[in-house]
Enzyme design. Structure first.
Site, PDB file in Angstrom:
ATOM      1  CE1 TYR A 109      21.457  56.441  34.316  1.00 31.90           C
ATOM      2  CE2 TYR A 109      21.661  58.571  33.212  1.00 31.90           C
ATOM      3  CZ  TYR A 109      20.965  57.388  33.429  1.00 31.90           C
ATOM      4  OH  TYR A 109      19.787  57.154  32.768  1.00 31.90           O
ATOM      5  CB  THR A 144      19.660  57.878  28.919  1.00 29.15           C
ATOM      6  OG1 THR A 144      19.835  59.282  29.060  1.00 29.15           O
ATOM      7  CG2 THR A 144      21.001  57.217  29.211  1.00 29.15           C
ATOM      8  CG  ASP A 145      18.981  62.648  26.141  1.00 32.36           C
ATOM      9  OD1 ASP A 145      19.284  62.300  27.306  1.00 32.36           O
ATOM     10  OD2 ASP A 145      18.371  63.706  25.891  1.00 32.36           O
ATOM     11  CD  GLU A 146      21.600  61.958  31.438  1.00 34.45           C
ATOM     12  OE1 GLU A 146      22.656  61.920  32.072  1.00 34.45           O
ATOM     13  OE2 GLU A 146      20.509  62.281  31.933  1.00 34.45           O
ATOM     14  CE  LYS A 178      20.377  53.406  30.925  1.00 34.52           C
ATOM     15  NZ  LYS A 178      19.401  52.373  31.420  1.00 34.52           N
TER      16      LYS A 178
END
Ligand code: NAD
Ligand code: TYD
Length: 345
Positions: free
Chosen positions: A153, A129-131, A157
């Site tokens: 979260y 994810t870009d997060e 990741k």
């Protein structure tokens, strides 16, 4: 020289939102492809999400946990590649309880990498994810940028990505990583902003906007996201990471306004609530690396929102089944201090 086609994929988390879209799209696009789905069927996963697939000879389903080595071994031994979608995926839930995130997102990825190593799979694709870049105040994140996750979260990741990188370096597992931006579309569990706001609007419930609603995300239509994952799986350079985004920057208030416009509901449903702790106010991606592989996003934000609102209007029973007692228990915990009328009686 291009690689011989992958014939049999293990898709973990294939009964969830993006995983099931990937399974539906790939089986339709590649007539010789077989897929085995391994999914624990948590609150976020359901066989209903795969019910549209009628060619059952090419799809096998195993209910199981990616942290369970025996289950993973059984599912992984005959495949050419693993595509790992399985994860706990919602930031707000990770702020309430992060243990399952560490377990599934980090330890589960390790178990899958071990299987890829043992069975010498031809590809291991980690759906990230870009997060992992954290809040980006200005400019756009490129793949070589530092990972600065700020929520439990995104930290899990990022941890999973570190393991993927380590298995590439230490054991030459042919890994690939995609860092997709915020994804929306049919079959999304009604907890992320777009699916929650659409279903709340259809129920005439308020849309809870965090803070002043100015935080922006790069919303990506789900078909575009799974198309990018397939492109990277089949044409990406092993060892590489690819950003996947639409390039649009859309605020929370704009999401709410667009939902209300397409659902035909009044602006009075907008409700500003207490901000999310540690809120990442902006994600923005540089997507130059994936372009030479031949991928670009095709669905604009307004077109994707129109398609998504139409789907939720037509699939009332699907989302209502997900907004039952357990959901409202989570909702009350997450959105504290909501006035009466914010939750159905
Ligand atoms: P989702 O929550 O809808 O689905 C997750 C699926 O994984 C569910 O079917 C669930 O049952 C399954 N699962 C959870 N724990 C498991 C376990 N221990 N073993 C086996 N299966 C398990 O998630 P999603 O939105 O479809 O996201 C899929 C992937 O894409 C995730 O890895 C997520 O981090 C990533 N991603 C999501 C977005 C987004 O906006 N939704 C954006 C970029 C990347
Ligand atoms: P979300 O869909 O949870 O995705 P992310 O993983 O990127 O946080 O949230 C997207 C944006 O919408 C983020 O800025 C937080 C905001 N948001 C709200 O304003 N209200 C909500 O109820 C939710 C779930 C999110």
């Amino acid at each position: 020289m291009s690689m011989a086609p992958l014939r049999h994929l293990l898709v973990t988390g294939g009964a969830g939102f993006i995983g099931s879209a990937f399974v539906r799209q790939r089986l339709a696009a590649e007539p010789d492809l077989r897929i085995t789905v391994l999914d624990k069927l948590t609150y976020a996963g359901s066989l209903e999400n795969l019910a549209e697939i009628t060619d059952s000879r090419r799809l096998a389903f195993i209910q199981g946990d990616i942290c369970d080595r025996a289950a993973v071994d059984r599912a992984a031994k005959d495949v050419d590649a693993i595509v790992n979608f399985a994860a706990e995926s919602h930031v707000d839930r990770s702020l309430l309880e992060a243990g399952e995130f560490v377990q599934t997102d980090v330890y589960g990825t390790h178990v899958l990498l071990e299987a890829a190593r043992r069975y010498q799979h031809r590809r291991f694709l980690q759906v990230s994810t870009d997060e992992v870049y954290g809040h980006v105040a200005s400019g756009r994140s490129a793949e070589a940028d530092r990972l600065e996750p700020r929520s439990p979260y995104s930290a899990t990741k990022a941890g999973a990505e570190m393991l993927v990188h380590a298995y590439r370096q230490s054991f030459a597992v042919p890994t690939l990583v995609t860092r997709g931006s915020n994804t929306y579309g049919p079959y999304q569990f009604p907890e992320k902003i777009i699916s929650l706001f659409i279903t709340n609007a259809l129920q005439d419930l308020p849309l809870p906007i965090y803070g002043d609603g100015s935080a922006v995300r790069d919303y990506l239509y789900v078909d575009d996201h799974v198309d990018a994952i397939a492109t990277v799986l089949n044409n990406g350079e092993p060892g590489s990471v690819y950003n996947v985004g639409a390039g649009a920057e859309v605020s929370g208030v704009t999401v709410a306004d667009t939902v209300l416009e397409f659902c035909g509901k009044p602006a009075s449903l907008k409700q500003f609530v207490k901000d999310r702790p540690g809120h990442d106010y902006r994600y923005a991606l540089d997507v130059e690396r994936i372009r030479p592989l031949g991928w670009e996003s095709r669905v604009s934000f307004r077109d994707g929102m129109r398609l998504t609102v139409d789907w939720y209007k037509k699939h009332d029973a699907w989302w209502r089944r997900r907004k039952e007692a357990d959901f409202w228990k989570y909702y009350r915990r997450n959105y504290q201090g909501l006035p009466s009328g914010a939750i159905p009686q």
